[in-house]
Design an enzyme around this catalytic site. Structure first.
Site, PDB file in Angstrom:
ATOM      1  N   CYS A 130     -43.990 -69.505 -62.477  1.00  0.00           N
ATOM      2  CA  CYS A 130     -43.166 -70.669 -62.775  1.00  0.00           C
ATOM      3  C   CYS A 130     -41.720 -70.323 -62.490  1.00  0.00           C
ATOM      4  O   CYS A 130     -41.338 -69.156 -62.509  1.00  0.00           O
ATOM      5  CB  CYS A 130     -43.259 -71.053 -64.246  1.00  0.00           C
ATOM      6  SG  CYS A 130     -44.902 -71.500 -64.771  1.00  0.00           S
TER       7      CYS A 130
ATOM      8  N   GLY B 211     -43.743 -72.161 -57.967  1.00  0.00           N
ATOM      9  CA  GLY B 211     -44.762 -73.064 -58.499  1.00  0.00           C
ATOM     10  C   GLY B 211     -44.712 -74.406 -57.808  1.00  0.00           C
ATOM     11  O   GLY B 211     -43.640 -74.984 -57.689  1.00  0.00           O
TER      12      GLY B 211
ATOM     13  N   ASN C  28     -41.623 -69.445 -68.524  1.00  0.00           N
ATOM     14  CA  ASN C  28     -42.185 -68.683 -67.404  1.00  0.00           C
ATOM     15  C   ASN C  28     -42.817 -67.427 -68.001  1.00  0.00           C
ATOM     16  O   ASN C  28     -42.134 -66.653 -68.669  1.00  0.00           O
ATOM     17  CB  ASN C  28     -41.071 -68.324 -66.420  1.00  0.00           C
ATOM     18  CG  ASN C  28     -41.545 -67.402 -65.298  1.00  0.00           C
ATOM     19  OD1 ASN C  28     -40.750 -66.700 -64.702  1.00  0.00           O
ATOM     20  ND2 ASN C  28     -42.822 -67.392 -64.984  1.00  0.00           N
ATOM     21  N   GLY C  29     -44.109 -67.245 -67.765  1.00  0.00           N
ATOM     22  CA  GLY C  29     -44.802 -66.076 -68.301  1.00  0.00           C
ATOM     23  C   GLY C  29     -46.130 -66.484 -68.899  1.00  0.00           C
ATOM     24  O   GLY C  29     -46.598 -67.609 -68.685  1.00  0.00           O
TER      25      GLY C  29
ATOM     26  N   TYR D  33     -43.691 -59.109 -53.954  1.00  0.00           N
ATOM     27  CA  TYR D  33     -44.169 -60.358 -53.351  1.00  0.00           C
ATOM     28  C   TYR D  33     -43.532 -61.651 -53.852  1.00  0.00           C
ATOM     29  O   TYR D  33     -43.177 -62.509 -53.052  1.00  0.00           O
ATOM     30  CB  TYR D  33     -45.698 -60.434 -53.526  1.00  0.00           C
ATOM     31  CG  TYR D  33     -46.273 -61.787 -53.209  1.00  0.00           C
ATOM     32  CD1 TYR D  33     -46.261 -62.280 -51.905  1.00  0.00           C
ATOM     33  CD2 TYR D  33     -46.802 -62.596 -54.207  1.00  0.00           C
ATOM     34  CE1 TYR D  33     -46.769 -63.535 -51.614  1.00  0.00           C
ATOM     35  CE2 TYR D  33     -47.316 -63.845 -53.916  1.00  0.00           C
ATOM     36  CZ  TYR D  33     -47.294 -64.310 -52.628  1.00  0.00           C
ATOM     37  OH  TYR D  33     -47.784 -65.547 -52.334  1.00  0.00           O
TER      38      TYR D  33
END
Ligand code: SF4
Length: 462
Positions: A9, A35, A109-110, A249
């Site tokens: 996210c 996302g 986010n997570g 990445y």
């Protein structure tokens, strides 16, 4: 990498700006790679909170009129790929609730590793959940808190939760950022003139001409209100676990993450890969786009010429209709096509940033052979991925990851390459760390080692 790990996210916030919703929209636009399933913005004019969410890309979700309806000078935004909870508009963020603490919006986010357990306990006590997202648990715990201030209520809630979270909360008066004690996910803080801004990655600051000041620290709560920035450490110190995959990445190469340029890390990953696994080759080709910086590093170190020998179609949607008559390598070909003139008769070194299930790498090797390569050598800019992530990255299960059950020699045989080399764990840490500073030795690399810094339910590891 085409056989992807899904991104997680992206979160963004801006306080005290006349065009807050539009700035948040641009911020999310720059974070779109994190996302693509849904996105949303919540804004406030100091009295009410306004919300707009939708499924799809940021540019499709917001229109002139939806942005005009997001009134006020402060806004937070979220772009989502589901790592917990199904893909549906119900799970789109920011989540907005009214509770004892007033109106409150949240971007997360997570991934919380004990969210399910806490949710069951809350449901047994009578709580009703509106989504299947782990993030909603945070708001329920805040709503139940008897603490006088929102900061104390947030702290009390987070002390009951484990896992990875970079969070931005919004109330009528404040924007509050928190990063989990280990700092798994990034979160940066900066300024757009006099307005404080927050973003998962610094590339969002570049687009809006904001100046990066620093990262929100692991375990730090940053409270931003008109003219004030207040920082407090809300957890006792534990060792850091920055997600190394952000460098390998996920993050954009034009971002600064965990104190270092992502491009620089990827370049070094390629250089060290060339040192550890040299090969006699005629041309180095990246698997675009994420393998590009590592391939350039490999080329510089080895002296083997770099070429864009695989061309990526950037306009491929989520699904496509296959023809009735089979086309060779169709699934890969719709995304990649080889430049035959650069490949024919050459000893090709393909550089990618991971092998997930192995099926896509096998198709790419075959495609390069069919284009006339004399030899195909695969080089991967990180160690084999052997274990799934429980901290906010959507990975296949352990048994689906080819690296979990096959040796490098077996993988090489499966993908039908002439040779295969993975960067060592030590090489990866060295490339992504900042010597003597933040980074080196402070990473989570559990998907390469199976050594998880935060415990999760055992049954999840199948
Ligand atoms: S397990 Fe892998 S992807 Fe997940 S946080 Fe750790 S390094 Fe990142």
């Amino acid at each position: 990498m085409l056989d992807k790990f899904r991104e997680e996210c992206g979160i963004f916030g801006v306080l005290g700006h006349q065009e807050a919703a539009r700035i948040a929209y641009l911020g999310l636009y720059a974070l779109q790679h994190r996302g693509q399933e849904s996105a949303g913005i919540v804004s406030t004019d100091g009295h009410d909170l306004y919300r707009h969410t939708g499924m799809g890309y940021v540019a499709e979700i917001f229109t002139q009129s939806s942005l005009e309806n997001l009134k006020g000078v402060t806004a937070i935004g979220h772009t989502r790929y589901s790592t917990a909870g199904e893909s549906s508009i119900k799970n789109a963020q920011p989540i907005l609730v009214s509770c004892s603490q007033g109106d409150l919006a949240l971007c997360h986010n997570g991934n919380l590793v004990n969210a399910l357990q806490v949710r069951r306990e809350l449901e047994q006590a009578g709580s009703i959940f509106q989504s299947s997202s782990d993030s909603e648990v945070i708001l329920h715990l805040i709503a139940r808190s008897q603490k006088a201030s929102i900061e104390e209520a947030i702290t009390e809630a987070l002390l009951q939760l484990n896992g990875a979270y970079s969070l931005i909360f919004l109330t009528q008066e404040k924007m509050i950022a928190v990063r989990d004690p280990r700092g798994f996910r990034p979160l940066s803080f900066g300024w757009l003139n006099d307005s404080p801004v927050l973003a998962s990655e610094t590339c969002a600051f570049d687009l809006i001409d904001a100046e990066f000041e620093r990262e929100v620290g692991p375990g730090e709560m940053l409270t931003l209100s008109k003219g004030k920035v207040k920082s407090q450490k809300i957890f006792s110190s534990v060792s850091e676990s920055f997600c190394i995959f952000e460098h390998v990445y996920f993050s954009r190469p034009d971002s600064q993450i965990f104190g270092k340029s992502v491009y620089e890390s990827r370049h070094l990953l390629g250089r060290y890969l060339a040192q550890e696994h040299p090969v006699d080759g005629d041309v180095v080709l990246p698997v675009p786009d994420s393998g590009v910086a590592a391939a350039i590093g490999f080329s510089r170190e080895s002296g083997i010429q770099f070429e864009f020998g695989l061309i990526r179609n950037h306009y491929v949607g989520r699904t496509f209709i296959e023809p009735k008559h089979a086309i060779r390598h169709f699934g890969v070909k719709i995304k990649l096509n080889p430049v035959v003139e650069l490949i024919q008769g050459k000893r090709v070194v393909l550089v990618d940033d991971s092998i997930v299930r192995g099926t896509t790498s096998r198709k790419i090797v075959k495609m390069v052979r069919d284009a006339g390569a004399a030899e195909v050598h695969m080089r991967i800019s990180c160690p084999p991925t052997i274990s799934p992530c429980f901290y906010g990255v959507d990975t296949p299960t352990k048994k689906e990851l080819i690296g979990s059950s096959h040796s490098v020699a077996e993988i090489c045989k499966y993908i039908d390459a002439d040779s295969l080399g993975y960067l060592s764990h030590e090489g990866m840490l060295r490339a992504c760390g900042v010597p003597g500073g933040q980074g080196q030795g402070h990473f989570c690399s559990a998907c390469y080692t199976g050594d998880y810094p935060v415990k999760f339910p055992e049954a999840a590891l199948v």
